[in-house]
Enzyme design. Structure first.
Site, PDB file in Angstrom:
ATOM      1  N   ARG A 134       0.848  -1.191   0.000  1.00 46.56           N
ATOM      2  CA  ARG A 134       0.000   0.000   0.000  1.00 46.56           C
ATOM      3  C   ARG A 134       0.881   1.237   0.000  1.00 46.56           C
ATOM      4  O   ARG A 134       0.662   2.182  -0.736  1.00 46.56           O
ATOM      5  CB  ARG A 134      -0.934  -0.012   1.214  1.00 46.56           C
ATOM      6  CG  ARG A 134      -2.239  -0.775   1.001  1.00 46.56           C
ATOM      7  CD  ARG A 134      -2.036  -2.209   0.550  1.00 46.56           C
ATOM      8  NE  ARG A 134      -3.257  -2.975   0.403  1.00 46.56           N
ATOM      9  CZ  ARG A 134      -3.753  -3.790   1.346  1.00 46.56           C
ATOM     10  NH1 ARG A 134      -3.118  -3.966   2.500  1.00 46.56           N
ATOM     11  NH2 ARG A 134      -4.867  -4.455   1.123  1.00 46.56           N
ATOM     12  N   ASP A 190       0.269  -6.959  -3.157  1.00 46.21           N
ATOM     13  CA  ASP A 190      -1.150  -6.699  -2.910  1.00 46.21           C
ATOM     14  C   ASP A 190      -1.723  -6.010  -4.141  1.00 46.21           C
ATOM     15  O   ASP A 190      -1.010  -5.814  -5.132  1.00 46.21           O
ATOM     16  CB  ASP A 190      -1.359  -5.870  -1.628  1.00 46.21           C
ATOM     17  CG  ASP A 190      -2.643  -6.272  -0.913  1.00 46.21           C
ATOM     18  OD1 ASP A 190      -3.707  -6.189  -1.546  1.00 46.21           O
ATOM     19  OD2 ASP A 190      -2.579  -6.668   0.263  1.00 46.21           O
ATOM     20  N   HIS A 203      -6.386 -10.241  -3.603  1.00 46.13           N
ATOM     21  CA  HIS A 203      -5.397  -9.164  -3.442  1.00 46.13           C
ATOM     22  C   HIS A 203      -4.279  -9.308  -4.476  1.00 46.13           C
ATOM     23  O   HIS A 203      -3.104  -9.198  -4.148  1.00 46.13           O
ATOM     24  CB  HIS A 203      -4.835  -9.165  -2.016  1.00 46.13           C
ATOM     25  CG  HIS A 203      -5.816  -8.655  -0.990  1.00 46.13           C
ATOM     26  ND1 HIS A 203      -6.244  -7.351  -0.959  1.00 46.13           N
ATOM     27  CD2 HIS A 203      -6.465  -9.284   0.027  1.00 46.13           C
ATOM     28  CE1 HIS A 203      -7.109  -7.185   0.051  1.00 46.13           C
ATOM     29  NE2 HIS A 203      -7.271  -8.351   0.653  1.00 46.13           N
ATOM     30  N   ASP A 212      -6.608 -14.293   2.265  1.00 42.80           N
ATOM     31  CA  ASP A 212      -7.717 -13.528   2.855  1.00 42.80           C
ATOM     32  C   ASP A 212      -8.543 -12.842   1.766  1.00 42.80           C
ATOM     33  O   ASP A 212      -8.063 -12.594   0.663  1.00 42.80           O
ATOM     34  CB  ASP A 212      -7.180 -12.477   3.831  1.00 42.80           C
ATOM     35  CG  ASP A 212      -6.234 -11.493   3.159  1.00 42.80           C
ATOM     36  OD1 ASP A 212      -5.449 -11.922   2.292  1.00 42.80           O
ATOM     37  OD2 ASP A 212      -6.277 -10.291   3.479  1.00 42.80           O
ATOM     38  N   GLU A 213      -9.759 -12.505   2.123  1.00 41.13           N
ATOM     39  CA  GLU A 213     -10.617 -11.600   1.366  1.00 41.13           C
ATOM     40  C   GLU A 213     -10.595 -11.882  -0.141  1.00 41.13           C
ATOM     41  O   GLU A 213     -10.283 -10.994  -0.926  1.00 41.13           O
ATOM     42  CB  GLU A 213     -10.187 -10.149   1.641  1.00 41.13           C
ATOM     43  CG  GLU A 213     -10.299  -9.793   3.115  1.00 41.13           C
ATOM     44  CD  GLU A 213      -9.845  -8.369   3.433  1.00 41.13           C
ATOM     45  OE1 GLU A 213     -10.523  -7.723   4.235  1.00 41.13           O
ATOM     46  OE2 GLU A 213      -8.817  -7.920   2.894  1.00 41.13           O
ATOM     47  N   TRP A 223      -6.819 -13.732  12.083  1.00 42.52           N
ATOM     48  CA  TRP A 223      -6.931 -12.255  12.107  1.00 42.52           C
ATOM     49  C   TRP A 223      -8.347 -11.780  12.356  1.00 42.52           C
ATOM     50  O   TRP A 223      -8.558 -10.712  12.907  1.00 42.52           O
ATOM     51  CB  TRP A 223      -6.369 -11.661  10.812  1.00 42.52           C
ATOM     52  CG  TRP A 223      -7.199 -11.807   9.579  1.00 42.52           C
ATOM     53  CD1 TRP A 223      -7.272 -12.900   8.762  1.00 42.52           C
ATOM     54  CD2 TRP A 223      -8.059 -10.827   8.986  1.00 42.52           C
ATOM     55  NE1 TRP A 223      -8.122 -12.665   7.713  1.00 42.52           N
ATOM     56  CE2 TRP A 223      -8.627 -11.390   7.819  1.00 42.52           C
ATOM     57  CE3 TRP A 223      -8.415  -9.511   9.322  1.00 42.52           C
ATOM     58  CZ2 TRP A 223      -9.524 -10.705   7.002  1.00 42.52           C
ATOM     59  CZ3 TRP A 223      -9.301  -8.822   8.511  1.00 42.52           C
ATOM     60  CH2 TRP A 223      -9.846  -9.416   7.365  1.00 42.52           C
ATOM     61  N   TYR A 229      -3.838  -5.121  15.508  1.00 41.99           N
ATOM     62  CA  TYR A 229      -3.787  -4.313  14.293  1.00 41.99           C
ATOM     63  C   TYR A 229      -3.274  -2.912  14.611  1.00 41.99           C
ATOM     64  O   TYR A 229      -3.991  -2.050  15.096  1.00 41.99           O
ATOM     65  CB  TYR A 229      -5.157  -4.302  13.596  1.00 41.99           C
ATOM     66  CG  TYR A 229      -5.270  -5.433  12.585  1.00 41.99           C
ATOM     67  CD1 TYR A 229      -4.810  -6.717  12.912  1.00 41.99           C
ATOM     68  CD2 TYR A 229      -5.774  -5.240  11.307  1.00 41.99           C
ATOM     69  CE1 TYR A 229      -4.873  -7.754  11.994  1.00 41.99           C
ATOM     70  CE2 TYR A 229      -5.845  -6.279  10.378  1.00 41.99           C
ATOM     71  CZ  TYR A 229      -5.385  -7.532  10.738  1.00 41.99           C
ATOM     72  OH  TYR A 229      -5.434  -8.551   9.821  1.00 41.99           O
ATOM     73  N   TRP A 254      -0.657  -2.599   8.500  1.00 42.54           N
ATOM     74  CA  TRP A 254      -1.158  -2.315   7.148  1.00 42.54           C
ATOM     75  C   TRP A 254      -0.963  -0.830   6.902  1.00 42.54           C
ATOM     76  O   TRP A 254      -1.197  -0.008   7.795  1.00 42.54           O
ATOM     77  CB  TRP A 254      -2.634  -2.703   7.046  1.00 42.54           C
ATOM     78  CG  TRP A 254      -2.877  -4.144   7.373  1.00 42.54           C
ATOM     79  CD1 TRP A 254      -3.374  -4.640   8.542  1.00 42.54           C
ATOM     80  CD2 TRP A 254      -2.598  -5.279   6.545  1.00 42.54           C
ATOM     81  NE1 TRP A 254      -3.429  -6.018   8.482  1.00 42.54           N
ATOM     82  CE2 TRP A 254      -2.961  -6.438   7.271  1.00 42.54           C
ATOM     83  CE3 TRP A 254      -2.076  -5.442   5.255  1.00 42.54           C
ATOM     84  CZ2 TRP A 254      -2.824  -7.726   6.754  1.00 42.54           C
ATOM     85  CZ3 TRP A 254      -1.944  -6.720   4.744  1.00 42.54           C
ATOM     86  CH2 TRP A 254      -2.311  -7.844   5.479  1.00 42.54           C
ATOM     87  N   THR A 255      -0.571  -0.481   5.670  1.00 43.61           N
ATOM     88  CA  THR A 255      -0.087   0.894   5.480  1.00 43.61           C
ATOM     89  C   THR A 255      -0.930   1.742   4.533  1.00 43.61           C
ATOM     90  O   THR A 255      -0.424   2.688   3.933  1.00 43.61           O
ATOM     91  CB  THR A 255       1.375   0.867   4.989  1.00 43.61           C
ATOM     92  OG1 THR A 255       1.418   0.119   3.766  1.00 43.61           O
ATOM     93  CG2 THR A 255       2.289   0.228   6.006  1.00 43.61           C
TER      94      THR A 255
HETATM   95  C1  ACM Z   1      -6.286  -8.918   6.607  1.00 42.31           C
HETATM   96  O1  ACM Z   1      -6.266  -8.005   7.446  1.00 42.31           O
HETATM   97  N1  ACM Z   1      -7.018  -8.785   5.506  1.00 42.31           N
HETATM   98  C2  ACM Z   1      -5.551 -10.148   6.786  1.00 42.31           C
END
Ligand code: ACM
Ligand code: ZN
Length: 754
Positions: free
Chosen positions: A168, A197, A270, A332-333, A399, A424, A474-475
């Site tokens: 990011r 990502d 991602h 994830d996601e 997470w 986080y 996370w940035t």
């Molecule tokens: C995450 O925070 N999507 C692993």
């Protein structure tokens, strides 16, 4: 008599001075974080200086000494000479590898004879040197006085991790190395490097150069917060990547600090940056652009054979660069929209009897996990990869709360805990944000400090699968090193203590006291840190006689809160907040925390608006969702509107239903205005109401409508929805805010009647 007592006073004050000097190093205050298993501090100091020497009995220790010496050189401007070990000598730092000591253990003893270290393996010695580093003076002096101390120490958890998202926002090799320094200082042993990502591919892959040439860059970046409307972008080309040589350099740098670097190559979701470079590995064929905003993108890897070849070729290069046993494969996601529409995906589901797209993700994960297994590596994935048919070696990173960890460990998977509720570091740590952005959420340091990585639900056998925990950084909103430091310091210190120190050594009082000393170290090392540990908060109570009572409090265990209500900044001479501040008038409170004469942290400023509805009797026809009902109906009429970061106790959240609140003003009063404070955050499916109605009644039963707002009017007003009408007399006021669609969220903070 006079002379004697005068003399006594002098002696007493001298003792006080000496005591103060040592106070910094009393057992509770020895500024070592994480706190060692056993510490015994004695009075006295041993002095190291440029003529001091270090000797060791194991050539491997020379690399640890080199890291220490480089630090000494940078901070104090000299290096210790290294002497061949010929037995324990006085006035030296003597470092012995002790084969009988378990790995990662160390002992450190400082007395009038010198400094002696014993370590169970290379890491043990390194950890001892980190402890020694924390005992050094926090200022540039020639003589480094180190308190007499006996320490025995070893870690509680085998996995002590910090993560950094460089996709990011990109961080240079020099910045990444400094980040690794922070991890090393607090005895972390895993650096989870989030290298790919949607918004950037950051690792050079020789076979696929477009990954970094195209995927490493984006044509602009979201300005402000994702929740802001309308979305705005800059047009600045942004990016960067690490060459394979740079990657090797970072791995070696970390290895010298006994830290394993775990690369993360995200799949199957991602993956937009990779698909921008190689659209043929998507379901639709593209074209795509590297992501410019944050969130989850629909286009993901298509699990066809060519894609697996592509990913396996990438992993071949990744595995030849990274010598550690773990490779993180994301997971994830991953939205399934494209897979649902894709003939190749649907064919694979049929052929492999996978039932649905979730089965397809498991197929994906197992295929990659098995591939890594053949290469003697272990796959780590975010908890979405959990599935009863998941390969048993795969490690789960939990997470989305603790659930993934509990389920994973119960099924025999090793687990690393990173629940967003406690791990986080991209969440706000303070309510005083200075306009700086964070992803949302609120994670103050004391919450991290109280975190227990082993979930209660696990039995002793299952608990062994909890390898440890990790802080995730996370940035999206962290675009430079200065803010990165502020976001991790001092929260990293709390996590370090959770992961390293025995549970029975955890004591917030002692921790904050050591942290206060440690702040001097951070200043000396030019590391930016947050003072949120001193934050003042307020709680509002329904008053007995007057309308509201405001309680000021701080989680910092020492000091006094001084406050004003006249708009001036609080001073030491301002009143001390001892009981609640009682008021039937609107007021603005400013408060500051003092320890002795010293102000700690910033100034708390908060407005409380008292109206005729404040703290009156209120009833709700429909219940809020239990997760968002922490303050109860009272929070709607407590005179306080919430500000970022949102705290759950300040909002009522209605899941699909309407706000229907009736306020009893207690007597007939004239009213002409009602304000309803609501929240809009489309990303969280929190929408504005579609209609707001105000009704009045003399008897609490029969209501007549006096004002309303329609959707267009509401959209214009956004947060504070004002309904004005010709003055009327009433005893009861009913406010109805209609849920936008009968299924998503309606959040209400305050109702004010005037
Ligand atoms: C995450 O925070 N999507 C692993
Ligand atoms: Zn597909």
């Amino acid at each position: 008599m006079y002379h004697k007592s005068y003399f006594l006073i002098i002696i007493l004050s001298m003792q006080l001075m000496v005591a103060n000097l040592y106070a910094q190093f009393s057992p509770g205050k020895i500024p070592v974080i994480p706190i060692p298993k056993k510490v015994n501090v004695q009075s006295g100091f041993f002095t190291l200086n440029s003529s001091s020497t270090i000797s060791c009995n194991n050539p491997e220790t020379l690399s640890d000494i080199e890291v220490f010496n480089a630090y000494i050189d940078k901070l104090y401007g000299f290096r210790f000479k290294i002497e061949k070990y010929t037995g324990v000598k006085k006035n030296q730092v003597v470092i012995l590898s002790d084969v009988n000591m378990p790995s990662d253990n160390y002992s450190l003893s400082v007395d009038s004879e010198g400094v002696r270290i014993a370590g169970g393996n290379g890491a043990g010695v390194f950890y001892a040197l980190q402890t020694l580093t924390l005992l050094l003076p926090a200022g540039k002096v020639n003589n480094l006085q180190i308190p007499f101390v006996e320490i025995e120490d070893n870690p509680r958890f085998s996995y002590r991790g910090m993560h950094l998202d460089v996709a990011r926002h990109f961080f240079s090799v020099a910045e990444v190395k400094r980040y690794i320094d922070y991890l090393a200082l607090y005895k972390f042993n895993a650096f989870h490097w989030h290298l790919t990502d949607d918004q950037g591919w950051r690792i050079e892959i020789k076979k696929y150069p477009k990954l970094h040439q195209i995927g490493g860059w984006r044509k602009g970046t979201l300005i402000g917060h994702k929740f802001d409307e309308p979305e705005q972008y800059d047009t600045i080309r942004y990016g960067g990547f690490y060459s394979q040589e740079e990657i090797k350099d970072v791995i070696q740098y970390a290895s010298k600090r006994h830290i394993e670097v775990i690369p993360e190559i995200e799949m199957p979701g991602h993956a937009l940056a990779a698909l921008a470079a190689y659209p043929e590995f998507s379901c639709t064929g593209g074209p795509f652009e590297t992501g410019k905003t944050w969130g989850v993108f629909q286009d993901v890897f298509c699990p066809k054979e060519e894609t697996f070849q592509f990913i396996e070729n990438i992993l071949d290069e990744v595995c030849s660069l990274f010598p550690g046993k773990y490779i993180h494969i994301g997971g994830d996601e991953c939205p399934k929209e494209r897979w649902k529409e894709c003939p190749q995906c649907q064919e694979l589901i049929r052929k492999e009897n996978l039932i649905d797209e979730n089965g397809l993700q498991r197929f994906f994960t197992n295929r990659i996990s098995d591939y890594l297994k053949k290469k003697n590596r272990i796959a780590i994935g975010w908890d979405e990869i959990l599935d009863e048919k998941l390969s048993s070696e795969a490690v789960i990173m939990s997470w989305r709360g603790y659930k993934g960890g509990i389920e994973g460990a119960s099924r025999g998977h090793d687990v690393i805990m990173t629940p967003y509720s406690h791990c986080y570091f991209d969440y706000y740590q303070s309510r005083f944000t200075d306009g700086k952005l964070a992803i949302g959420g609120y994670l103050p340091i004391d919450m991290i400090y109280r975190y227990e990585p082993v979930p209660d639900a696990l039995n002793a056998q299952q608990s062994k699968h909890i390898l440890g925990a990790q802080g995730n950084v996370w940035t999206e909103y962290i675009s430079n090193e200065e803010y990165l430091q502020e976001m991790i310091f001092p929260r990293i210190c709390a996590l370090a203590e959770v992961l390293w120190s025995p549970l029975d050594r955890r004591d917030y009082n002692s921790f904050t006291s050591r942290l206060q000393s440690h702040f001097k170290f951070l200043k000396f090392n030019k590391i930016n840190y947050s003072s949120a540990i001193y934050d003042i908060s307020s709680r509002i109570h329904k008053g007995v006689e007057k309308n509201i009572e405001i309680e000021l409090f701080t989680k910092f265990p020492r000091g006094q809160i001084h406050y004003t209500i006249d708009g001036t900044d609080p001073k030491l001479s301002s009143p001390v907040s001892s009981g609640n501040i009682v008021s039937d008038q609107s007021l603005s409170i400013r408060a500051a925390l003092y320890e002795g004469v010293q102000q700690l942290g910033g100034i708390f400023i908060r407005n409380f608006s008292v109206s005729i509805s404040t703290a009156k009797e209120i009833t709700l026809a429909n219940p809020p969702h239990e997760e968002y009902n922490k303050g109860g109906a009272f929070s709607l009429i407590d005179g306080s509107t919430s500000s970022l970061p949102w705290l759950p106790e300040e909002w009522l959240g209605f899941a699909g239903n309407d706000l229907d609140a009736t306020i009893n003003l207690g007597e007939l009063l004239r009213i002409s205005k009602v304000t309803v404070d609501v929240l809009k955050e489309n990303a969280g499916k929190i929408y504005l109401p579609k209609e707001v109605v105000v009704l009045i009644s003399d008897n609490g039963k029969d209501f007549i409508k006096v004002a309303s707002l329609n959707q267009a009017e509401i959209e214009k007003m956004k947060r504070a929805l004002r309904l004005q009408f010709p003055s009327v007399q009433t005893k009861w006021v009913k406010v109805i805010a209609k849920n936008s669609n009968g299924k998503d969220w309606l959040f209400v903070d305050e109702i004010k009647v005037e």
